[in-house]
Design a protein around this motif. Structure first.
Motif, short mmCIF file in Angstrom:
data_model
loop_
_atom_site.label_atom_id
_atom_site.label_comp_id
_atom_site.label_asym_id
_atom_site.label_seq_id
_atom_site.Cartn_x
_atom_site.Cartn_y
_atom_site.Cartn_z
N ASN A 107 -3.27 -5.22 8.19
CA ASN A 107 -2.07 -4.43 7.89
C ASN A 107 -0.89 -5.13 8.56
O ASN A 107 -0.81 -5.18 9.78
CB ASN A 107 -2.24 -3.01 8.42
N GLU A 164 2.39 11.93 0.08
CA GLU A 164 2.03 13.29 0.51
C GLU A 164 2.75 14.25 -0.43
O GLU A 164 3.97 14.29 -0.44
CB GLU A 164 2.49 13.52 1.95
N ASN A 185 2.11 2.41 12.10
CA ASN A 185 1.56 1.25 11.39
C ASN A 185 2.00 1.22 9.93
O ASN A 185 1.37 0.61 9.08
CB ASN A 185 0.03 1.24 11.48
N SER A 208 3.13 0.28 3.32
CA SER A 208 2.90 -0.88 4.18
C SER A 208 2.49 -2.08 3.33
O SER A 208 2.49 -2.00 2.09
CB SER A 208 1.82 -0.57 5.21
N PHE A 234 -4.48 6.23 1.60
CA PHE A 234 -3.58 5.31 0.88
C PHE A 234 -4.37 4.30 0.05
O PHE A 234 -5.53 4.01 0.32
CB PHE A 234 -2.65 4.61 1.85
N ASN A 270 4.36 6.87 2.20
CA ASN A 270 3.96 6.00 3.31
C ASN A 270 3.66 4.63 2.74
O ASN A 270 2.87 4.50 1.80
CB ASN A 270 2.71 6.56 3.99
N ALA A 326 -2.61 15.38 0.51
CA ALA A 326 -2.40 13.94 0.71
C ALA A 326 -3.71 13.18 0.59
O ALA A 326 -4.77 13.66 0.99
CB ALA A 326 -1.77 13.68 2.07
N PRO A 327 -3.64 11.99 0.01
CA PRO A 327 -4.84 11.16 -0.14
C PRO A 327 -4.92 10.08 0.94
O PRO A 327 -4.00 9.93 1.74
CB PRO A 327 -4.58 10.48 -1.48
N GLU A 330 7.53 5.35 6.55
CA GLU A 330 7.39 6.58 5.79
C GLU A 330 8.74 6.88 5.14
O GLU A 330 9.68 7.25 5.83
CB GLU A 330 6.97 7.69 6.76
N ARG A 354 11.54 13.94 12.59
CA ARG A 354 11.34 14.53 11.27
C ARG A 354 12.59 14.50 10.40
O ARG A 354 12.55 14.82 9.22
CB ARG A 354 10.84 15.97 11.42
N THR A 386 0.84 -1.19 0.00
CA THR A 386 0.00 0.00 0.00
C THR A 386 0.88 1.25 0.00
O THR A 386 1.98 1.24 0.54
CB THR A 386 -0.91 0.04 1.24
N LEU A 387 0.38 2.29 -0.62
CA LEU A 387 1.14 3.54 -0.71
C LEU A 387 0.22 4.73 -0.46
O LEU A 387 -0.85 4.84 -1.07
CB LEU A 387 1.79 3.66 -2.10
N GLY A 388 0.65 5.59 0.43
CA GLY A 388 -0.03 6.87 0.62
C GLY A 388 1.02 7.96 0.48
O GLY A 388 1.89 8.09 1.32
#
Ligand code: ADP
Ligand code: MG
Length: 728
Positions: free
Chosen positions: A353, A214, A468, A345, A297, A343, A294-295, A471, A459, A210-212
């Motif tokens: 997950n 930003e 979870n 996972s 994921f 991001n 950002a969406p 990044e 950061r 999975t990819l999220g």
């Protein structure tokens, strides 16, 4: 030029927020322009529908006869929504998306015409693709390339064109795009992760990465952006003195969004909704006029397509709002640049997950398995991971004390560090029942609680575990996420295959229980991957020294970083997993080196042009004003003139000094360019551009920026930083 600057500024005074129409409910329009499951149910026969779903879920081939039905359904759907054209939509190695529109329209006998779109046109096309980068592949093999339908990413309507996501390969099968290796890597990680997930749950039959992402970006008034040739041609400012106020006050970050920008965002988000891009978050970023989107994921292939589509969409919508979107990693010196956190996972088809801690010790052992294997993968292939995000524009960002350094390390937080420290002490061989109970109760069993209040967030880390998911923060804002995602999923797949082999070996060879075997292998991995773990300040000099001691790579420039892509180790990795062949890897390497040199070449030319043809003439013009002034003073005050004209004379001399330095710098830079251009080898040429040409940028810029502080603002030709960054 100065007239252009003032014209642009005047234009911006008249800007008003552009009115936008938003739907009452976003959920009502979500995916309306996507040929998704709902549309397919409506427009396809049951057989066709099942065939597409099978292809998506299991990779099963779609029969030609079925493809004819699907194409007809797709065409009817698209035309009903106003489509006139269709295109195969693909991602060549230029970084942008490519499309070549064909009309559905066909003539038939007797001067009549129909709308036509057959299975053949859906499944495969042969764009005249000779101008896309191919790194020599198409010279060596077959001249033609073709695009082929990727049913795992749904077709969509963009404007009045039906877009069909496709891969782009040569006739001999070599990948010429970003998507092909990504799809192969995703299949491989599915295979590897499913096999490991079965240790914990037999019902798992598929694992998806999975990819999220930003997306950070700058939004600059269109007229102001157009007034700067450097922004127009290279996507960034090559010169410009910093504004007295920048981001020192942190007053932009998470501040109230300016109305013009907010309307842009609302408009963009509505378009995203129609295209099924699940955008969710928007806010101001750190630098003035910098923002983020950002969406939620998604499965990685879809998320990558959505990001590519979004970058195109951002540009189009910006135009309606009289903005120019800058996706460049470092459009302005002195304020933060932009990145694109990835991001990532792994999720099972049973809805778990794999990087999310669970509610039972067994589920947490599963979590730890995937967590530790990821760390080990990153540890073993850190240099390749660094190479996956290399590019001329991201070089400005990595290691610039505002973004992750060029050194890859992983941050996991103090609580998980404690867990790994405990696990490292696990007995070699079979575990005693007491030890197991203890582990389950006090180490593995405690994970969900502790992660809940794991609030430390570092950061400065390029690869951070955030509760979870991991990044990957070093990805650049212009990047096509496919590149880093191909590498990350490939190295994790490779690692999981190794893990499975080891654990099975202990179970069969040493007659160990499954849990014991897993604990034993994980213990070794924790030891082996210690060097990649770093919890401290990634921006500090101390870390550079420490990383060097640990043997971690620190490749600061793209030509240096890209070497890792063609190392024996990387080639073996990709070939073993059938993700890329040596030919494909080397071709990509060559393309990336060439692209690097070309980007620096363009910047050098633009900078030379601006400095010599725009700045110097204005500096001379101002100098003449000063000289005229001194001459006048001499007329009046005779020998006493220096008392009144002394400062002016100092200015005259300073200006001459800067002009001389600029001119000399440009001449030397051009000579270095000429030398570099004669180098045939792409890697050597890229290095020459990096080490011989690029250093002149800084000196030329320095003197131009000094002139900006001396010359009369009334005649200064370049739109200034304060105007670019603070016009809202
Ligand atoms: P931030 O990092 O800005 O604090 P979040 O941690 O809330 O923000 O999430 C950032 C991104 O991570 C979002 O785009 C979200 O969709 C994505 N994300 C959350 N969970 C996962 C997951 N399991 N896999 C991939 N991406 C995820
Ligand atoms: Mg983030």
């Amino acid at each position: 030029m100065s007239t252009l600057r003032f014209y642009a500024i005047k234009e911006t005074f008249n800007r008003r927020p552009v009115e936008v129409k938003e739907p009452e409910r976003r959920s009502a329009i979500f995916g309306q322009n996507v040929f998704n499951e709902t549309a397919m149910r409506q427009y396809l026969t049951k057989t066709s529908y099942n065939s597409v779903m099978d292809a998506i879920e299991t990779g099963k081939k779609i029969e030609r006869s079925v493809a004819d039905h699907i194409s007809t359904g797709m065409k009817e759907w698209a035309i009903a929504k106003g489509a006139t054209h269709y295109t195969h939509w693909f991602q060549p190695l230029t970084g942008a998306t490519a499309e070549k529109h064909d009309a559905f329209f066909e003539t038939i006998d007797n001067g009549q015409s129909i709308e036509k779109f057959g299975g053949q046109q859906l499944v495969q096309q042969e764009p005249d693709a000779s101008s896309f980068p191919h790194g020599g592949i198409r010279n060596t093999f077959e001249a033609r390339g073709y695009t082929a339908w990727d049913p795992t990413s749904p077709a969509f309507l963009y404007g009045t064109t039906l877009c069909i996501p496709t891969v782009f390969v040569s006739y001999t099968g070599e990948a010429l795009d970003y998507k092909t290796p990504l799809l192969r890597a995703l299949q491989t990680v599915d295979q590897a992760a499913t096999a490991v997930a079965k240790y914990f749950d037999k019902n798992v039959t598929k694992v998806s990465a999975t990819l999220g992402w930003e997306q950070e970006y700058f939004l600059i008034d269109k007229a102001l952006a157009l007034s700067r040739p450097d922004i127009m041609l290279s996507g960034r400012t090559l010169l410009g003195h910093s504004s007295p106020k920048g981001q020192q006050l942190d007053d932009h970050y998470f501040g109230s969004i300016p109305l013009r920008v907010l309307n842009y965002m609302r408009d963009l988000e509505t378009e995203c909704m129609l295209l099924g891009i699940p955008v969710k978050t928007r806010h101001n970023e750190v630098a003035p006029n910098q923002f983020e989107l950002a969406p939620i994921f998604e499965e990685t292939n879809l998320a990558v397509d959505h990001n590519s589509l979004l970058m195109d969409l951002m540009d189009k919508v910006a135009d309606r709002h009289n903005f120019k979107v800058l996706l460049h990693e470092k459009p302005f010196a002195g304020v933060n640049g932009s990145g694109k956190h990835n991001n990532w996972s792994l999720a099972t088809n049973t809805g778990v997950n794999l990087l999310g801690p669970g509610t039972t010790p067994m589920k947490n052992l599963q979590f730890l398995t995937f967590f530790i294997n990821t760390l080990k993968a990153v540890n073993d292939h850190e240099e390749l991971l660094r190479a996956s995000i290399a590019g001329a524009s991201n070089d400005h960002r990595l290691g610039a004390n505002e973004a992750p350094p060029a050194i890859i390390s992983a941050f996991i937080g103090s609580q998980l560090t404690d867990v790994l420290d405990e696990l490292e002490k696990v007995t070699d061989g079979k575990l005693s029942p007491q030890e197991k109970t203890d582990l389950k109760l006090n180490v593995v069993g405690k994970i969900p609680e502790i992660l809940m209040d794991n609030t430390d967030r570092n950061r400065t880390s390029p690869f951070a575990f955030t509760g979870n998911k991991f990044e990957f923060r070093a990805v650049g804002s212009t990047a096509n996420c496919a590149n880093p995602m191909t590498v990350l999923n490939a190295i994790v797949a490779k690692q999981l295959f190794n893990f499975k082999e080891k654990v099975d070996g202990l179970i069969k060879g040493k007659k160990m229980k499954k849990d014991d075997a897993i604990f034993n292998v994980l213990r070794e991995y924790i030891k082996d991957s210690k060097r990649i773990r770093f919890e401290g300040d990634g921006y500090g000099d101390a870390w550079e020294k420490e990383a060097k001691k640990r043997g971690l790579s620190n490749n600061k420039t793209t030509p240096e970083a890209l070497k890792a892509r063609i190392s024996k180790k990387s080639i073996a990795l990709f070939e073993d997993l059938n993700i890329m062949s040596k030919v494909e890897i080397e071709a990509r390497h060559e393309i990336e080196m060439e692209e690097y040199a070309m980007r620096i070449q363009i910047e050098g030319r633009v900078l030379g042009d601006i400095a010599r043809n725009h700045i110097i003439p204005i500096a001379i013009q101002y100098q003449n004003i000063l000289i005229e002034n001194v001459r006048g003073l001499k007329d009046i005050y005779k020998d006493d003139f220096e008392k009144y004209g002394g400062e002016q004379l100092i200015l005259v001399e300073k200006i001459s000094h800067h002009i001389e330095s600029i001119n000399k710098g440009i001449t030397s830079m051009i000579n270095e360019r000429k030398t570099a251009n004669k180098i045939a080898d792409a890697e050597k040429r890229a290095k020459a551009y990096c080490n011989k040409v690029k250093p002149y940028f800084e000196t030329i810029r320095y003197h131009c920026d000094k002139l900006e502080l001396l010359v009369d603002d009334e005649i200064w030709p370049m739109t200034k930083y304060r105007e670019l960054l603070f016009t809202k």
